[in-house]
Design a protein around this motif. Sequence first.
Motif, PDB file in Angstrom:
ATOM      1  N   ARG A 146      38.373  38.520  45.553  1.00  0.00           N
ATOM      2  CA  ARG A 146      38.548  38.504  44.263  1.00  0.00           C
ATOM      3  C   ARG A 146      38.357  39.712  43.428  1.00  0.00           C
ATOM      4  NH1 ARG A 146      36.592  32.352  42.941  1.00  0.00           N
ATOM      5  NH2 ARG A 146      38.731  31.324  43.434  1.00  0.00           N
ATOM      6  N   ILE A 147      37.557  40.395  44.158  1.00  0.00           N
ATOM      7  CA  ILE A 147      37.400  42.004  43.604  1.00  0.00           C
ATOM      8  C   ILE A 147      38.545  42.418  43.733  1.00  0.00           C
ATOM      9  CG2 ILE A 147      36.002  43.930  43.709  1.00  0.00           C
ATOM     10  CD1 ILE A 147      33.441  42.294  44.581  1.00  0.00           C
TER      11      ILE A 147
ATOM     12  N   ARG B 267      41.114  41.572  41.376  1.00  0.00           N
ATOM     13  CA  ARG B 267      40.931  42.603  39.858  1.00  0.00           C
ATOM     14  C   ARG B 267      41.519  43.802  39.800  1.00  0.00           C
ATOM     15  NH1 ARG B 267      35.846  39.571  39.923  1.00  0.00           N
ATOM     16  NH2 ARG B 267      34.827  41.432  40.627  1.00  0.00           N
ATOM     17  N   ALA B 268      41.393  44.480  40.835  1.00  0.00           N
ATOM     18  CA  ALA B 268      42.253  45.762  40.829  1.00  0.00           C
ATOM     19  C   ALA B 268      43.523  45.647  41.277  1.00  0.00           C
ATOM     20  CB  ALA B 268      41.641  46.807  42.016  1.00  0.00           C
TER      21      ALA B 268
ATOM     22  N   PRO C 282      46.131  42.656  41.212  1.00  0.00           N
ATOM     23  CA  PRO C 282      46.473  41.177  40.748  1.00  0.00           C
ATOM     24  C   PRO C 282      47.393  40.669  41.643  1.00  0.00           C
ATOM     25  CG  PRO C 282      46.482  42.474  38.569  1.00  0.00           C
ATOM     26  CD  PRO C 282      46.219  43.328  39.805  1.00  0.00           C
TER      27      PRO C 282
END
Length: 172
Positions: free
Chosen positions: A57-58, A61-62, A64
């Motif tokens: 998920r990190i 975020r960078a 998508p």
Amino acid sequence: AHFVLGQALVMTGNTSGARAEVARAVELDPSLVDARRTLAGLHASLGEHEYAVEQARIVLRARPDDVDARLLVAQSLAQLGRTEEALAEVPEGVGSAKVNFAQGRLLLAQGKLEESRTALLQANEQKPHHPEILRLLLTIETRLGKLDDSAARIEAALAASPDDGEFVRLSG
């Protein structure tokens, strides 16, 4: 250097050592998105699915649109028994065999046989004669009473690769 060492350890099969090195790389430089994706995959392969979801998920975020990271989240959520949430993670409108296969597996886990079959048939069109796709289609079509459809696909795969033991096994 830790990331490179971690990748080398992955290639030697030392998953635990690789995880430690890649985790150290991310600790030293949290902006290493590729290292985080690798770390998420290592966590998943070690059965550490909560950590895999967190790292992937990190990455999302960078990036998508990172389909592999999204599928990793979906697969780990499925392993945690959260199939509804996992299915929501499968990217929409990405018509790749990998995405259709993941969607088919998740739908099968939910007991949605017809929907799963549809997704797997699309994956089979995109990547014909793939043993895992054929195996899941066989499972579903046996339950649906459509064994002849699977038999025809498996026989075609066997004719294309007569020495492939997986196709021989599926044919049996």
